[in-house]
Motif scaffolding. Structure first.
Motif, PDB file in Angstrom:
ATOM      1  N   CYS A 114       0.840  -1.198   0.000  1.00  0.00           N
ATOM      2  CA  CYS A 114       0.000   0.000   0.000  1.00  0.00           C
ATOM      3  C   CYS A 114       0.875   1.248   0.000  1.00  0.00           C
ATOM      4  CB  CYS A 114      -0.916   0.009   1.223  1.00  0.00           C
ATOM      5  SG  CYS A 114      -2.017   1.454   1.296  1.00  0.00           S
ATOM      6  N   PHE A 115       0.759   2.031  -1.046  1.00  0.00           N
ATOM      7  CA  PHE A 115       1.521   3.274  -1.143  1.00  0.00           C
ATOM      8  C   PHE A 115       1.207   4.201   0.018  1.00  0.00           C
ATOM      9  CE2 PHE A 115       1.187   7.759  -2.200  1.00  0.00           C
ATOM     10  CZ  PHE A 115       2.485   8.072  -2.550  1.00  0.00           C
ATOM     11  N   PHE A 116      -0.072   4.335   0.354  1.00  0.00           N
ATOM     12  CA  PHE A 116      -0.472   5.342   1.332  1.00  0.00           C
ATOM     13  C   PHE A 116      -0.006   5.007   2.742  1.00  0.00           C
ATOM     14  CE2 PHE A 116      -3.408   6.358  -2.120  1.00  0.00           C
ATOM     15  CZ  PHE A 116      -3.153   7.724  -2.224  1.00  0.00           C
ATOM     16  N   LEU A 117       0.026   3.758   3.115  1.00  0.00           N
ATOM     17  CA  LEU A 117       0.542   3.408   4.438  1.00  0.00           C
ATOM     18  C   LEU A 117       2.023   3.761   4.548  1.00  0.00           C
ATOM     19  CD1 LEU A 117      -1.055  -0.002   5.485  1.00  0.00           C
ATOM     20  CD2 LEU A 117      -1.509   2.281   6.369  1.00  0.00           C
ATOM     21  N   THR A 118       2.774   3.469   3.496  1.00  0.00           N
ATOM     22  CA  THR A 118       4.203   3.803   3.493  1.00  0.00           C
ATOM     23  C   THR A 118       4.405   5.307   3.563  1.00  0.00           C
ATOM     24  OG1 THR A 118       4.696   1.826   2.179  1.00  0.00           O
ATOM     25  CG2 THR A 118       6.369   3.554   2.227  1.00  0.00           C
TER      26      THR A 118
END
Length: 215
Positions: A114-118
């Motif tokens: 997940c891009f957004f968690l990173t």
């Protein structure tokens, strides 16, 4: 004049395709290495294009980071939100969002899950335009789920005492947990738990369990 317009349109289309390819690659890289790990040189090398050509789109690192956040948002809308909301509303849409989200993770669309968690973990204590854009995306996502839960309560699909904001928070937290746990623990078990936890929660609140799968 028509030929000139066609040539201009052709160049514009090629430019848009190149830009999209660069941003898709950037989202993939950032999902594992973070936004700070992105450089135009690395992207150019990965794609086999000129680094100088990329400067015409993003003159500095922050402009690239903001563009990557927006592309990740578009990707999420294309693969998760729009398919889930297609012909659905209320509790069925909430469930479909969770199913599409888990499928996005399970299919390995992004190497980091997940891009957004990173990105959120990277910028949560770094004020500025990138943090602001990530916050807006998080609010937009939470707002969508809250709105769907409100619709479900008004339609009588969820119990009258249901808190839409709390339910949205719970569903999002269970989705987030699936990302990190699936990378460290048994993937099949993690995704099964994430699916069943949300299904049980929704069925417990739903006035008509027939709106949801049995299992």
């Amino acid at each position: 004049m028509a030929v000139a317009n066609q040539e201009t349109d052709g160049r514009r289309l090629r430019g848009e395709r190149t830009r999209a390819a660069v941003l898709d690659t950037a989202v993939e890289l950032a999902s594992t290495d973070g936004l700070d790990g992105l450089t135009l040189g690395r992207l150019a090398g990965r794609l086999g294009v000129s680094k100088s050509g990329l400067f015409t789109h993003w003159p500095d690192k922050e402009s690239l980071q903001l563009a990557v956040v927006e592309r990740a948002r578009e990707q999420w809308a294309e693969r998760v939100v729009r398919p889930a909301l297609d012909g659905r509303g209320g509790v069925r849409a909430l469930w479909a969002l969770h199913e599409r989200r888990l499928a996005f993770y399970a299919e390995g669309v992004l190497p980091g899950g997940c891009f957004f968690l990173t990105a959120q973990a990277e910028f949560d204590d770094r004020p500025g335009p990138v943090q602001d854009r990530l916050r807006a995306q998080l609010q937009e996502w939470g707002g969508l789920m809250t709105s769907l839960a409100q619709d479900a309560v008004r339609a009588g699909e969820l119990s009258p005492g249901t808190s839409p904001g709390l339910l949205a928070y719970e569903l999002d937290a269970l989705g987030q947990a699936a990302v990190t746990r699936s990378r460290l623990l048994d993937r099949q078990a993690v995704f099964a738990h994430a699916r069943n936890a949300v299904l049980l929660r929704l069925r417990g609140l739903c006035t008509d369990p027939g709106l949801l799968p049995d299992s």
